[in-house]
Design an enzyme around this catalytic site. Structure first.
Site, short mmCIF file in Angstrom:
data_model
loop_
_atom_site.label_atom_id
_atom_site.label_comp_id
_atom_site.label_asym_id
_atom_site.label_seq_id
_atom_site.Cartn_x
_atom_site.Cartn_y
_atom_site.Cartn_z
N GLU B 904 -15.74 -4.17 9.17
CA GLU B 904 -16.10 -5.38 9.88
C GLU B 904 -14.91 -5.87 10.68
O GLU B 904 -14.09 -6.62 10.20
CB GLU B 904 -16.52 -6.47 8.90
CG GLU B 904 -16.49 -7.84 9.57
CD GLU B 904 -17.40 -8.84 8.94
OE1 GLU B 904 -17.38 -8.93 7.72
OE2 GLU B 904 -18.12 -9.51 9.68
N LYS B 955 -17.01 -6.51 -4.54
CA LYS B 955 -17.33 -7.94 -4.67
C LYS B 955 -18.71 -8.22 -4.11
O LYS B 955 -18.84 -8.99 -3.16
CB LYS B 955 -16.27 -8.79 -3.98
CG LYS B 955 -15.90 -8.28 -2.60
CD LYS B 955 -14.98 -9.24 -1.87
CE LYS B 955 -14.55 -8.64 -0.56
NZ LYS B 955 -13.75 -9.48 0.26
N CYS B 1120 -1.33 6.05 0.55
CA CYS B 1120 -1.50 4.86 -0.30
C CYS B 1120 -1.04 5.16 -1.71
O CYS B 1120 -1.30 6.23 -2.25
CB CYS B 1120 -2.98 4.46 -0.31
SG CYS B 1120 -3.40 3.27 -1.60
N CYS B 1126 -2.98 -5.38 -0.75
CA CYS B 1126 -3.58 -5.42 0.59
C CYS B 1126 -3.73 -6.85 1.08
O CYS B 1126 -3.58 -7.13 2.26
CB CYS B 1126 -4.96 -4.76 0.59
SG CYS B 1126 -5.07 -3.23 -0.34
N CYS B 1131 1.88 -4.20 2.28
CA CYS B 1131 1.70 -2.79 1.90
C CYS B 1131 2.95 -2.00 2.27
O CYS B 1131 3.31 -1.91 3.44
CB CYS B 1131 0.49 -2.21 2.60
SG CYS B 1131 0.27 -0.45 2.28
#
Lengths: 474, 1500
Positions: B904, B955, B1120, B1126, B1131
């Site tokens: 998004e 979530k 990562c 994050c 990071c």
């Protein structure tokens, strides 16, 4: 972690050693007392990682992010609890550990790692200062008796863990003082020996009995010992030296590193020295080997006042810089500069010693040649090729062999215990540290071969847990 | 083998309408009109794999006496005079024997109740009018005629209700007749219902009765249903006896339970002894609407007016002090909370008692309802405007249903009665305020008491007893106390399910929250705080059918989390009507399972005795646990007592309060409340705060303040959990049991958690006792005072904590593998991850693979290059991760022919041009999420797949947030926002509150880009299969099922752990239900969530997936290291950060990612070779290729995964993959004609004007043209005024959506919801008809959620718009003459000029752009949510010029009289405006101005 951006704002800062000119004049520790403020500042660089690789880098699984966080917030009291939760003797590891945790630190990927070791030392020294290191004798006695043979870091850690579980523990040490290699292997300029005595006070207060000068197998047989205890733990180390079979090895003035270091340590401690004196004073010295032990020799040799010193290793010259993407989080092969290297001597790499030559039965020359390792940098394959006209002759009066250890010493104790010494020259144990003989366990270098202090402590703890489980389930 | 599907998971939603002739004149014309309304709502219903079978439709009428008398006579029945009979519309079994039994029972029951069954009329039907699927389940439909023998009409109606309930119960308990064969659609002397498993367009044809001119009525309700499944049944169609409902009651399980719990206390003079015959009032198997209908009917027949009953069940938000509400009305609602909890959820309800129609809307306004009255006294209310072709000139009044408001069409008074009047009358029936003042107690008013402290020495032991970890203290409790909010974390949960770990987990960790997706929306508990309420009442609940002052005897508290002192207040309470008692919930730990069982029995007995003895506040306490006496897990104790008291009929006689050391995080409290507790006192957490405070771990916060913040954090967290399910009040959440258990045994659940879903077995009571004993032995008994608490390690890997899938060894193996191109290193990684049952992390670790046949050579297996095309990377937004990381993923996926996902956050259009080396940095999947960031028309047309994110594994049910520090200039440009200003994605899509809304959005997207597949991303939960079926029916082409373990850039920790299910269950259920409904062939199924290895892919394929999504693993490949920061922008490897310094550290390359996916494919091939399968298609759905591992360790023995493995595809069956296209029927739209007419403009840029008449059924008008412009002309569109579309009539949903620059769409007439959705530069003008018979400026003219996600362009709108005007506008300019609630919500850019009144909560979450509002009544300030904006006068000259310019344009384009009037008085009228300025936006503008100024000085 209260400051998520600390690692971006603060540079790594290690408290400098005392100046070379000053420190080579004595045998006291080269590293000064850690300033708590530096420790707090440096702890802020810890990122409190989601996956703290330092945890796994450390054989003890030290709770590094937790105590870094506590130190940063000036909670030294809680920090020592966290530190002691996994490490019986942080004052030892805080000084002599090569700190694989720092190589595994996530910051080491792109920056200099957190000064974990220094933070560790600040915590434990603050704790001793404040009187927070108190005896924690067991509340109940189990009625079980345990003998620990050997008082190096593995034996002492094992003893302390078992005593705290309520077992009656006796530690046997063949030397006159406790500590094993900690005491006579490691020079004072790296770790002053009063630290061992300070810790032993706590161990004694927790009810551990110490029998020094008792050589199990000689002075007391394993059979006799077994009759009186429920468990025997062999933590006798791995001091069988690796030897170098070259012409001239038999000459006088050629010694293993360890007898030299022991003599030096005893001298520094003001203790009598047995056997012929080994000294570098006024001599030209070659130290064969490129590791911790050779550096320990180097520091001593310089302090004794040698004329010149060569530290000679036959392996490839290690790269000066880490390549983290290739090795991280594992221990990288890289040129490491210890305090002794700052103090003098020359370092040779890619140097194969061919023979020693002497006069009157005493070594006077070292003859060797330089080699190259074509393709090593790319592939890691070690394929030594002599350098044309590469022969080198060095004038030497003392040669110290610091090229490692091959396992446990031949000792009556093993014969009597029935513990099997395997191909690697160390005692065979199962995953619960049990030897082939019921009631006899083993741990530390005796099981693993020569290794780090931190590994020895870890081993001692795990062995203690296994022994405890066996004792209470019985 | 029984699978995972359960019919109770079904959902429905729909369109509804009513037509009423106010003067009460019955006519056939009205019936005809109502059927037309129904037909115009057909697009809100659905069909399944059989396009001719609808999900249900029907109509409710007044009794058509003239017709019935004639029809009865034709069958030889002499119908009694009007009013002296009732008609039962009965669905009877087709089996004659069963039918005979049912009819006999009916007739006998009527007689037993003192009336006479006159006979049965066969209802004629036209079977050819309906689809084959409907025909196959079609019942025999007859009308039972019951003659009134005595009593008044009202008594007769009441008796008919009793008769109906009795017949239903008797028939269904008579043996082999079930609810799908027998139902009474209605039984009344006043109304009758015709309905069935029909499409809206089939009702008229199927029931010839309805076409008979003698069928007359003065009112009608109609309803068109969209159910998630196609296995719909006839009786589930609406209307029910009283209502038609659009929406979903989220709290229905709790509401049903509370209703049955109340039954023993119910008393009614009107019913007398008949009351018992109704019980149970609701049946478990009923739909939410059916239950609501039943509850409403009970209240109505027991004597309350219809509107009173509705107001009780679906109250508006009233408790927030800022709400504009009469005190009497507030008192009315407050009083009724003591009687009944809200039936909470999106709901537009129309109800009738035969004389009046009452319509109401949920508190949040989540369903549409538009109404009008004509000059002839005809009233129409429906989900859409324009469902009847009524000339504007004939309309004298029009509006919309507003949140929490009612509207009544009353034929007896001949009036439309508005909300204010209805509520005023209701609130003055009784002196509610006086009663409350007299009897209600507030906790704060009670005498202060001291809590009992735990001394310092005892605290660590208590913490051990309750399983505290260091992580609990450091990561949960302390941060909550410091920040007053739940802590946030990132990346997914990679620890074992509670059921799988060998470690000791607390009982709450076996439960997962359920959440809203598709069929109802989650709520934003922060931005829409005013509809939320934590208020609870503690005490006995009075008789629901009565109203007395004593009903108010409850203790009210503003939060269910009590401090130790507050609990003591309750304990000390001694007053009339209050008596508190404490029962201990401890048991001797050594006695194990039997001891625990005995203690629970004893506890329940004791609790019941106390309650029967007059205790009204029952405190369950585990204070005093020690080394031998252990606490019963408080959740178990609470659920046991609650369900026992319900069974005993004593539950409503007391309030349950839990005093426990265990609860410390939000989920713990949520579970206690969800299983019946009114309030919780987490004494040990509060005491632990004292210790933390003393240790200096809470910074410089005072202890009292710390505790306050902790309680506040839990409260916020509770609201968040409620809101995830779309629930607004904790009162309705209480006892609602909205959880699924994973790993709890059937007996335990049946006994103590009845009704809870638990599908894979697990621990029984004795196992729980063993776990407690083990914890005691390991942790409590050693009692070493210096030993540290357990680490925890749930949220971060810790060496002495919980196991993780991503840990140092697995991360390093994988990174080595991709850097060195070393497959053996990959295998080391994969073998470490797939480590077997005793190290299980996911359910799939308990499964082993069964060969399908002998091994086959590797070279015969589908090549890796084909397999990797099935792979996609997950939706990680440009913003959450760095540009480098985002583009690296895209390049890699494009190289291998897989798909990457924009996430998004929009996408830079330059990425669609290939690089010099041929690499393409464009993401094939363009995500459409709730924030609509960067969702422009050019973005949409540049996609291979358009993914609607309904939920996210980490979530589900929550929105997202991109913190301001991650919004740099570049991100801000892509997202059409302001650099440095944080961005909010709302929890719901504001155009998807319901399944038919999703169908609408899919239609919208399909119009813009017909070539792209539309995908819908769901998260696994119980019922996801049914939702998936609904999504397939909504015509999605692609469905993603995500596991609970998906990653995130930021999420509350409790959501990471406690929401969503393993994908194995969700995928298996989705595949099962899709196959069952013959819908699987219409969609591609993709799975994601913690996929790491080829084995994961194999299991996914076998469980039904044909595509596979990966996120964390490719990120690990790109460097990562699971730092899990994050959300902090720090990071350290340059992935999840926008910090330029850190971004430089990014070392990932496309090769790393390509290698990773090739390794996974190779691994899969090796496994396929071993089991003798050559292609992935052969694997899909072959659940016989998996079985449970037999070498499971003891703690896993009780798990039973057979439901996951049920219904295998048989060898030889065709692959169950997408094979049939969805029919979007785009060619039937008028838009293709318009595109053809616009050809001169498209081809040559010539100006064209196109005119049309349109209806509400012409949905998404203009979007196909917009897509065409973006594709053919380019992202910049056409020059202004190139294409003008001039249309008349009623605008359908999504009118003018996605319009592009150069287009002006001008509508004369009112318009429905979603006008200008995603507006991308076009202009929309809505004008009023010149002859409108009502004041347009003062009426609702534009529907809800206008200009959602608009990025640029302009809209000039006459009249008022509905709720959420300009929600998530990020660049469009809009002028309108009034708006409903939540105006300009989450706006980040653009200008809104509002020339009339606004609703409540204006500018909630607004962080950019500006709004200018005409403050006509001086009360605007009260209606603003001030959290992020400030109000300023309209003074600056440039602002004034802007407003004046917009007024002029508005006047010119729409002829608005308001605009004219304001201009006439300009500039004096400028003072009547207020400017709404977002604080963040103002700050950034100021900083920028400052910087510019400094730069200017430096430049000098």
């Amino acid at each position: 972690m209260t400051d998520p951006r600390g690692f971006l704002q603060i540079q790594r800062r290690v408290q400098p050693y005392r100046p070379v000119e000053e420190r080579v004049g004595d045998y006291r520790a080269v590293a000064p007392q850690i300033d708590d403020e530096i420790a707090r500042e440096q702890a802020r660089r810890c990122m409190g990682c989601g996956v703290p690789f330092c945890h796994n880098g450390c054989p003890l699984g030290n709770l590094i992010p937790e105590w870094n966080d506590l130190v940063e917030r000036d909670h030294f009291r809680e920090a020592i609890d966290r530190l002691h939760a996994t490490n019986n003797f942080p004052e030892f590891t805080g000084r002599v550990c090569p700190a694989p945790c720092e190589e595994a630190c996530v910051l080491a990927l792109d920056q200099d790692p957190v000064t974990i070791k220094q933070v560790e030392m600040s915590i434990i020294e603050r704790a001793f200062e404040e009187g927070w290191v108190e005896p924690r004798p067991a509340e109940h006695s189990t009625g079980r008796r345990v003998a620990v043979v050997g008082s190096g870091p593995a034996g002492l850690a094992c003893a302390q863990q078992l005593a705290r579980e309520g077992h009656a523990v006796t530690v046997f040490e063949r030397d006159d003082h406790l500590g094993g290699l900690l005491r006579y292997g490691i020079p004072d300029f790296k770790m002053e020996k009063t630290l061992i005595d300070r810790r032993v006070l706590q161990l004694e207060a927790e009810g551990i009995e110490f029998a020094t000068g008792v050589d199990v197998g000689e002075d007391v047989s394993i059979e006799e010992l077994r009759a009186g205890v429920d468990a025997i733990i062999l933590a006798t180390g791995a001091q069988r030296h690796r030897d170098l079979w070259i012409p001239g090895r038999e000459l006088e003035g050629v010694h293993f590193a360890m007898p030299y270091l022991i003599q030096q340590n005893r001298r520094v401690a003001g203790l009598p020295v047995e056997g012929p004196k080994i000294t570098a004073q006024g001599k030209r010295v070659a130290i064969l080997g490129g590791g911790d032990t050779s550096a320990d020799c180097l520091g001593n040799v310089i302090r004794e006042g040698a004329i010149e010193v060569h530290e000679i290793a036959h392996g490839p010259t290690p790269p000066g810089e880490r390549e983290p993407l290739k090795t991280w989080p594992e221990w990288p092969v890289v040129m490491r500069t210890y305090s002794a290297h700052q103090e003098g001597g020359t370092r040779e790499w890619q140097f194969v010693t061919d023979r020693l030559e002497g006069e009157d039965g005493h070594v006077r020359r070292l003859v060797g040649h330089r080699v190259e390792f074509p393709g090593y940098a790319e592939s890691g394959v070690r394929n030594p090729v002599p350098v044309e006209d590469g022969e080198v002759v060095l004038d030497v009066d003392l040669v110290l062999l610091a090229i490692g250890f091959t396992g446990t010493e031949d000792d009556a104790v093993f014969a009597q215990s029935g513990a099997v010494v395997g191909d690697r020259g160390t005692i065979d144990v199962d995953q619960w540290y049990a030897t082939a003989t019921p009631g006899v366990w083993a741990c530390g270098d005796a099981v693993r071969g020569a290794d780090l202090v931190v590994t020895a402590i870890a081993d001692g703890r795990q062995c203690a847990a296994a022994v405890h489980a066996a004792l209470v389930s019985r | 083998m029984s699978g995972l599907y359960d019919p109770s998971f079904e959902h429905d939603a729909c369109g509804l309408g009513t037509v009423v002739h106010l003067d009460g004149t019955a006519s056939h014309a009205l019936v005809d009109q109502a059927l037309t309304v129904l037909e115009r709502l057909d697009h809100r219903g659905a069909t399944g794999s059989d396009p001719e079978t609808g999900d249900g439709a029907g109509i409710l009428l007044q009794m058509p006496h003239r017709f019935l008398a004639r029809a009865a006579a034709e069958e030889g029945i002499d119908l009694p005079p009007a009013g002296d009979y009732g008609i039962g519309m009965v669905f009877l079994p087709t089996d004659p024997v069963k039918r005979l039994r049912a009819t006999e029972i009916a007739v006998r029951t009527v007689a037993e109740e003192g009336h006479r069954a006159v006979g049965w009329r066969q209802v004629p039907v036209d079977e050819d009018a309906i689809g084959p699927l409907a025909r196959s389940s079609q019942p025999v439909i007859r009308q039972l005629i019951v003659e009134r023998r005595h009593g008044s009409l009202e008594e007769f109606e009441r008796k008919l209700y009793v008769i109906r309930r009795r017949i239903e119960k008797l028939v269904l308990s008579s043996g082999d007749i079930d609810g799908s064969e027998f139902a009474i659609a209605s039984l009344s002397s006043k109304t009758i219902v015709y309905k069935g498993l029909l499409r809206a367009t089939q009702v008229r044809a199927f029931y010839p009765d309805l076409r008979d001119a003698d069928v007359e009525s003065a009112l009608a309700l109609v309803h068109s249903r969209f159910s998630t499944n196609t296995l719909g049944t006839w009786d589930l169609a609406h209307p029910f006896n009283l209502i038609a409902h659009n929406g979903e009651i989220n709290t229905v399980r709790g509401n049903g339970n509370w209703l049955s719990a109340r039954e023993p206390q119910l008393r009614s003079d009107l019913f007398g002894g008949d009351l018992q015959k109704l019980f149970p009032i609701t049946e478990e198997r009923w739909s939410d609407s059916a239950k609501l209908d039943a509850a409403l009917e009970l209240l109505l027949r027991a004597g309350r007016p219809l509107e009173h009953a509705l107001a009780m069940l679906i109250p508006p938000a009233w408790s927030d002090a800022t709400l504009d509400m009469d005190d009497d009305v507030r008192a009315f609602y407050e009083y009724h909370t003591t009687l009944v909890e809200p039936w909470d959820g999106p709901a537009a309800v129309i109800a009738t008692d035969g004389d009046k129609v009452v319509a109401t809307l949920d508190r949040n306004g989540l369903r549409p309802g538009r109404w009008l009255r004509t000059k002839d006294g005809i009233c129409v209310l429906a989900s859409e405007i324009g469902v009847l072709d009524i000339p504007e000139a004939d309309i004298v009044e029009t509006g919309r249903l507003e949140p929490g408001r009612m509207l009544m069409f009353d034929t007896s008074s001949g009036r439309v009665v508005h909300d204010r009047e209805i509520k005023r009358v209701l609130s003055r029936q009784r002196p509610y305020r006086q009663w409350l003042d007299q009897y209600k107690l507030h906790l704060d008013d009670l005498r202060p008491q001291q809590g009992t402290p735990i001394d310092d020495d005892a605290l660590p032991v208590q913490q051990r007893i309750f399983g505290y970890t260091r992580e609990d203290l450091a990561l949960l409790i302390a941060p909550m106390a410091m920040n007053g909010a739940e802590p946030v974390g990132s990346m997914g949960d990679d620890t074992p399910l509670a059921a799988l770990t060998s470690r000791n987990r607390l009982l709450p960790s076996y439960f997962k929250q359920q959440f809203a997706q598709v069929t109802n929306p989650p709520v934003d508990s922060e931005r829409e705080r005013l509809v939320m309420s934590l208020r609870v009442g503690v005490g006995a609940i009075g008789n629901l059918l009565d109203e007395t002052p004593e009903h108010c005897r409850r203790v009210t508290t503003l939060t269910p989390v009590l401090t130790n002192g507050e609990l003591e207040k309750l304990r000390a309470l001694r007053r009339d009507g209050f008596r508190a008692a404490t029962v201990s919930t401890l048991y001797p730990v050594a006695e194990g399972g039997p001891g625990l069982a005995a203690a629970l029995d004893q506890l329940c007995r004791e609790a019941a005795q106390l309650v029967w003895g007059g205790t009204t506040i029952l405190i369950l306490s585990d204070r005093g646990a020690d080394a031998t006496i252990a606490p019963i897990p408080p959740l178990l104790a609470t659920a046991a007592v609650h369900s026992h008291l319900v069974r005993q009929g004593a539950r409503t006689m007391c309030g349950l309060v839990v005093e426990s050391g265990e609860p410390r995080e939000t989920m713990h409290m949520a579970l206690l409340i969800g299983y019946g507790a009114s309030a919780v006192n987490p004494y040990l957490a509060l005491e632990s705060l004292r210790a933390l405070h003393e240790a200096g771990d809470l910074g410089d916060i005072e202890l009292g303040e710390a505790r306050k913040r902790y309680v506040q954090a839990i409260g916020k967290g509770l609201l968040k959990i409620c809101s995830k399910m779309g629930i607004s009040t904790i009162q309705s959440y209480r006892g609602s049991q909205i959880f699924e258990a994973v790993g709890l045994g059937q007996q335990l659940v049946a006994r103590y958690f009845p009704g809870t879903i638990s599908r894979v077995g697990g621990l029984e009571l004795s196992d729980l006792a063993d776990e407690i004993r083990e914890r005691y032995e390991l942790d409590v008994l050693p009692a070493d005072p210096d030993a540290l608490l357990e680490a925890g390690g749930e949220y971060q890997y810790r060496i002495d904590g919980e196991r993780h899938a991503w840990r140092p060894d697995t991360i390093v193996h994988l990174q080595r593998a991709v850097r060195d191109d070393a497959y053996d290193s990959y295998r080391q990684f994969a073998d470490a991850v797939d480590a077997g049952a005793d190290r299980a992390i996911a359910l799939r670790d308990l499964l082993e693979i069964v060969p399908a046949g002998p091994p086959v050579p590797l070279d015969e297996i589908e090549p890796s290059s084909e397999i990797v095309r099935r792979f996609a990377t997950g939706a990680m937004s440009m913003g959450s991760i760095s540009r480098e990381a985002h583009e690296t993923l895209a390049i890699a996926m494009n190289r291998i022919g897989g798909k990457s996902n924009t996430g998004e956050g929009g996408e830079d259009m330059t990425r669609s041009t290939p690089d010099a080396n041929g690499d393409l940095r464009r993401s094939a999947i363009k995500q459409v999420a709730s924030g609509r960031f960067g969702v422009t028309t050019p973005y949409l047309v540049d996609a291979d797949q358009l993914q609607i994110k309904m939920a996210q594994g980490a979530k589900p049910g929550e929105g997202g947030q991109l913190p301001g520090h991650k919004v740099d200039d570049y991100i801000a440009r892509l997202r059409h926002s302001t650099p440095g200003v944080g961005l909010i994605s709302p929890p719901p899509h504001h155009d998807i509150y319901s399944i038919e809304d999703l169908a609408q959005l899919i239609h919208d997207l399909k119009c813009v880009n017909p070539a792209a597949d539309v995908s819908v991303k769901l998260v696994a939960e119980a019922g996801v299969g049914t939702v998936a079926a609904g999504v397939a029916k909504a015509k999605a082409e692609h469905i993603v099922i995500s596991g609970h373990d998906g990653g995130t850039g930021a999420s509350p920790l409790s959501s990471l752990k406690y929401a969503g299910l393993p994908w194995e269950m969700g995928l298996a259920e989705a595949h099962e239900v899709l196959v069952m409904n013959d819908l699987r062939g219409q969609v591609t199924l993709q799975v994601d969530g913690g996929l790491r290895t080829g084995r994961d892919v194999l299991v996914g394929a076998i469980l039904g997936a044909e595509e596979f999504g990966f996120s964390t693993a490719p990120l690990i490949a790109a460097g990562c290291i699971m730092m899990r920061v994050c959300h902090l922008n720090t990071c350290p490897v340059g992935i999840a950060t926008q910090d330029p310094v850190l971004r430089e550290r990014f070392r990932g390359t496309p090769e790393h990612i390509v290698r990773y996916f090739l390794f996974v494919a190779e691994h899969l091939r090796e496994l396929m070779a071993e089991i003798g399968v050559r292609s992935v298609d052969e694997l899909i759905g072959r659940r016989d290729l998996l079985r449970q591992r037999t070498d499971r360790p003891t703690w896993l023995e009780s798990l039973d995964l057979s439901p996951v493995l049920a219904h295998p595809r048989q060898p030889g069956d065709p692959a169950p993959v997408r094979a049939r296209p969805q029919d979007h029927a785009l060619h039937t739209k008028i838009d293709p004609e318009i595109i053809a007419e616009a050809e001169p403009a498209l081809a040559r840029g010539e100006a064209v004007v196109i005119e049309r008449r349109i209806q509400n059924i012409n949905r998404t008008f203009g979007a196909m043209l917009a897509g065409e412009i973006a594709r053919r002309v380019g992202p910049d569109g056409l020059p202004d005024d190139t294409i003008t579309l001039r249309v008349h009539g009623h605008g359908g949903q999504s009118f003018g959506a996605f319009a592009m620059p150069g287009t002006t769409i001008e509508l004369t007439g009112p318009v429905n919801d979603y006008l200008g959705k995603g507006l991308s530069g076009g202009r929309i003008v809505v004008k009023a008809a010149d002859d409108a018979g009502y004041a347009v400026s003062a009426s609702t003219y534009v529907g809800n959620v206008a200009l959602y996600g608009a990025t640029s362009g302009a809209a000039f709108l006459r009249g008022r718009a509905g709720e959420r005007f300009c929600v998530r506008n990020s660049g469009a300019t809009a002028v309108v003459e009034g708006v409903g609630d939540h105006g300009c919500e989450y706006m980040t850019g653009g200008v809104a000029l509002i020339l009339g009144p606004t609703g409540r909560n204006f500018a909630a979450g607004m962080s950019g752009g500006v709004a200018f509002v005409l403050d006509a009544d001086g009360a605007f300030e009260r209606r603003v949510n001030h959290a992020s904006v400030s109000l300023e006068p309209l003074e600056p000259a440039d602002d004034r010029a802007l407003v004046e310019g917009l007024l002029r344009e508005h006047a010119a384009r729409t002829g608005s009289p308001i605009a004219e009037e304001l201009l006439t008085a300009w500039p004096q009228s400028a003072s009547r405006f207020l400017k709404v300025m977002p604080d963040d936006y103002a700050r950034v503008l100021a900083e920028r101005a400052q910087a510019d100024a400094e730069a200017a000085i430096a430049g000098d």
